[in-house]
Write an enzyme that holds these catalytic residues in place. Structure first.
Site, PDB file in Angstrom:
ATOM      1  N   GLN A 101       0.839  -1.201   0.000  1.00 42.88           N
ATOM      2  CA  GLN A 101       0.000   0.000   0.000  1.00 42.88           C
ATOM      3  C   GLN A 101       0.876   1.255   0.000  1.00 42.88           C
ATOM      4  O   GLN A 101       0.372   2.367  -0.103  1.00 42.88           O
ATOM      5  CB  GLN A 101      -0.906   0.023   1.235  1.00 42.88           C
ATOM      6  CG  GLN A 101      -1.829  -1.171   1.342  1.00 42.88           C
ATOM      7  CD  GLN A 101      -2.537  -1.218   2.681  1.00 42.88           C
ATOM      8  OE1 GLN A 101      -3.566  -0.574   2.896  1.00 42.88           O
ATOM      9  NE2 GLN A 101      -1.967  -1.975   3.605  1.00 42.88           N
ATOM     10  N   HIS A 119      -1.512   1.224  -4.270  1.00 38.92           N
ATOM     11  CA  HIS A 119      -1.958   2.629  -4.200  1.00 38.92           C
ATOM     12  C   HIS A 119      -1.126   3.524  -5.104  1.00 38.92           C
ATOM     13  O   HIS A 119      -0.957   4.704  -4.834  1.00 38.92           O
ATOM     14  CB  HIS A 119      -1.900   3.128  -2.747  1.00 38.92           C
ATOM     15  CG  HIS A 119      -2.974   2.520  -1.892  1.00 38.92           C
ATOM     16  ND1 HIS A 119      -2.935   2.521  -0.521  1.00 38.92           N
ATOM     17  CD2 HIS A 119      -4.104   1.844  -2.218  1.00 38.92           C
ATOM     18  CE1 HIS A 119      -4.010   1.906  -0.043  1.00 38.92           C
ATOM     19  NE2 HIS A 119      -4.731   1.475  -1.057  1.00 38.92           N
TER      20      HIS A 119
HETATM   21  N1  APR Z   1       6.595  -2.611  12.768  1.00 34.82           N
HETATM   22  C1  APR Z   1       5.396  -3.201  12.524  1.00 34.82           C
HETATM   23  N2  APR Z   1       4.226  -2.514  12.470  1.00 34.82           N
HETATM   24  C2  APR Z   1       4.285  -1.185  12.675  1.00 34.82           C
HETATM   25  C3  APR Z   1       5.490  -0.501  12.930  1.00 34.82           C
HETATM   26  C4  APR Z   1       6.675  -1.276  12.970  1.00 34.82           C
HETATM   27  N3  APR Z   1       7.876  -0.721  13.226  1.00 34.82           N
HETATM   28  N4  APR Z   1       5.206   0.829  13.096  1.00 34.82           N
HETATM   29  C5  APR Z   1       3.870   0.954  12.944  1.00 34.82           C
HETATM   30  N5  APR Z   1       3.312  -0.249  12.702  1.00 34.82           N
HETATM   31  C6  APR Z   1       1.901  -0.562  12.445  1.00 34.82           C
HETATM   32  C7  APR Z   1       0.924   0.274  13.223  1.00 34.82           C
HETATM   33  O1  APR Z   1       0.658  -0.337  14.488  1.00 34.82           O
HETATM   34  C8  APR Z   1      -0.308   0.242  12.302  1.00 34.82           C
HETATM   35  O2  APR Z   1      -1.123  -0.879  12.586  1.00 34.82           O
HETATM   36  O3  APR Z   1       1.659  -0.265  11.090  1.00 34.82           O
HETATM   37  C9  APR Z   1       0.293   0.086  10.912  1.00 34.82           C
HETATM   38  C10 APR Z   1       0.230   1.349  10.092  1.00 34.82           C
HETATM   39  O4  APR Z   1      -1.127   1.617   9.856  1.00 34.82           O
HETATM   40  P1  APR Z   1      -1.538   2.928   9.012  1.00 34.82           P
HETATM   41  O5  APR Z   1      -0.797   4.094   9.541  1.00 34.82           O
HETATM   42  O6  APR Z   1      -3.032   2.949   8.969  1.00 34.82           O
HETATM   43  O7  APR Z   1      -0.941   2.650   7.561  1.00 34.82           O
HETATM   44  P2  APR Z   1      -1.557   1.700   6.447  1.00 34.82           P
HETATM   45  O8  APR Z   1      -2.217   0.517   7.048  1.00 34.82           O
HETATM   46  O9  APR Z   1      -0.485   1.442   5.461  1.00 34.82           O
HETATM   47  O10 APR Z   1      -2.664   2.642   5.772  1.00 34.82           O
HETATM   48  C11 APR Z   1      -3.329   2.126   4.636  1.00 34.82           C
HETATM   49  O11 APR Z   1      -4.370   4.272   4.328  1.00 34.82           O
HETATM   50  O12 APR Z   1      -4.392   6.543   4.282  1.00 34.82           O
HETATM   51  C12 APR Z   1      -4.262   5.429   3.502  1.00 34.82           C
HETATM   52  O13 APR Z   1      -3.159   5.427   1.449  1.00 34.82           O
HETATM   53  C13 APR Z   1      -2.924   5.356   2.823  1.00 34.82           C
HETATM   54  O14 APR Z   1      -1.836   3.337   2.057  1.00 34.82           O
HETATM   55  C14 APR Z   1      -2.381   3.989   3.199  1.00 34.82           C
HETATM   56  C15 APR Z   1      -3.611   3.260   3.698  1.00 34.82           C
END
Ligand code: APR
Length: 249
Positions: A101, A119
């Site tokens: 993503q 994305h």
């Molecule tokens: N190791 C493992 N997991 C982690 C770490 C790490 N070091 N740091 C953060 N996380 C986890 C968080 O706990 C969370 O569950 O990664 C996840 C990040 O979630 P989001 O910030 O929601 O990102 P994502 O899931 O990629 O979002 C999906 O939302 O806004 C849109 O386009 C955007 O592609 C993105 C989509």
């Protein structure tokens, strides 16, 4: 954590169609904040105001302010040990594809070859008026908002905004991969954004084992996740790959 890594390694070492779904969490240890953790990008910018296609059409200059910050953070970023661990699993012939993503290109820079950018990516610029496309490298990296060379319209980065559809090829290929997988690694995603969040469910419908790697539980954990490995992906993924190597010799 050791016991869950052992269980996950046993699943992976026997898998024939392992895929991965990654989110912003896998790039946090490369210095790129994620979106929804505290300090994440969506704490500063309301995604419905700054990351929706209607906002871009209405006020592209405002949206470019957020885009410059987002792309700026990815410029200095380098792949971390989690990206390298997935690239190694692909080299070992175990990981068939990564559906990401993320738009930071770090999987590719770590050496992963089969990466589906669900994305889109920030390296392409699109004109919504005349459909012209450009590479971001064709424009100066000086904070000037890029404009179309044919019709002078403000260009949009090739990333998928809220309210936009997923690129057809990425959507179809991801569905095919999930529907034929026997195991899926779900790394660093809150799994709240559809349709990416549906990919683990499609894998599960094919009776795939779901291995989740995150700092915290998500909506998947209590429902379809078979193995939850808690911790930073930069630490847990290399450990997992070492355990897989020990098992397959
Ligand atoms: N190791 C493992 N997991 C982690 C770490 C790490 N070091 N740091 C953060 N996380 C986890 C968080 O706990 C969370 O569950 O990664 C996840 C990040 O979630 P989001 O910030 O929601 O990102 P994502 O899931 O990629 O979002 C999906 O939302 O806004 C849109 O386009 C955007 O592609 C993105 C989509």
């Amino acid at each position: 954590m050791e016991e869950t890594i052992q269980r996950a390694a046993e699943i992976i070492s026997k898998s024939k169609h392992l895929i991965a779904l990654t989110g912003a969490g896998i790039s946090v240890e490369s210095g790129i904040p994620d979106f929804r953790s505290s300090g994440g990008l969506w704490e500063k910018y309301d995604p419905m105001v700054y990351a929706h296609i209607d906002s871009f059409r209405r006020s592209p200059e405002m949206v470019w302010e957020m885009i410059f910050e987002m792309v700026g953070m990815t410029k200095q970023a380098k792949p971390n040990t989690a990206h390298s661990a997935l690239a190694e699993l692909e080299k070992m012939g175990l990981l068939k594809a990564i559906i990401t993503q993320n738009i930071d290109n770090l999987h590719q820079e770590a050496g992963s070859r089969n990466v589906i950018e669900y994305h889109g990516n920030a390296h392409v610029l699109q004109c919504l008026r005349c459909n012209a496309e450009y590479s971001i490298d064709e424009y100066p990296d000086d904070g000037t908002i890029p404009k179309c060379r044919s019709c002078n319209e403000i260009l949009k980065p090739g990333v998928v905004f809220f309210g936009e559809i997923i690129p057809e090829d990425a959507l179809m290929e991801s569905q095919m991969l999930a529907g034929s997988s026997d195991a899926i690694l779900v790394v660093g995603t809150s799994a709240v954004v559809y349709p990416a969040s549906n990919i683990p469910y499609m894998a599960k419908q094919n009776r795939a084992a779901v291995i989740e790697m995150n700092l915290e539980h998500t909506g998947l954990t209590g429902s379809i996740t078979d193995v939850f490995i808690e911790g930073s992906a930069g630490i847990t993924l290399p450990k997992l790959v070492e355990q897989v190597k020990a098992l397959i010799g």
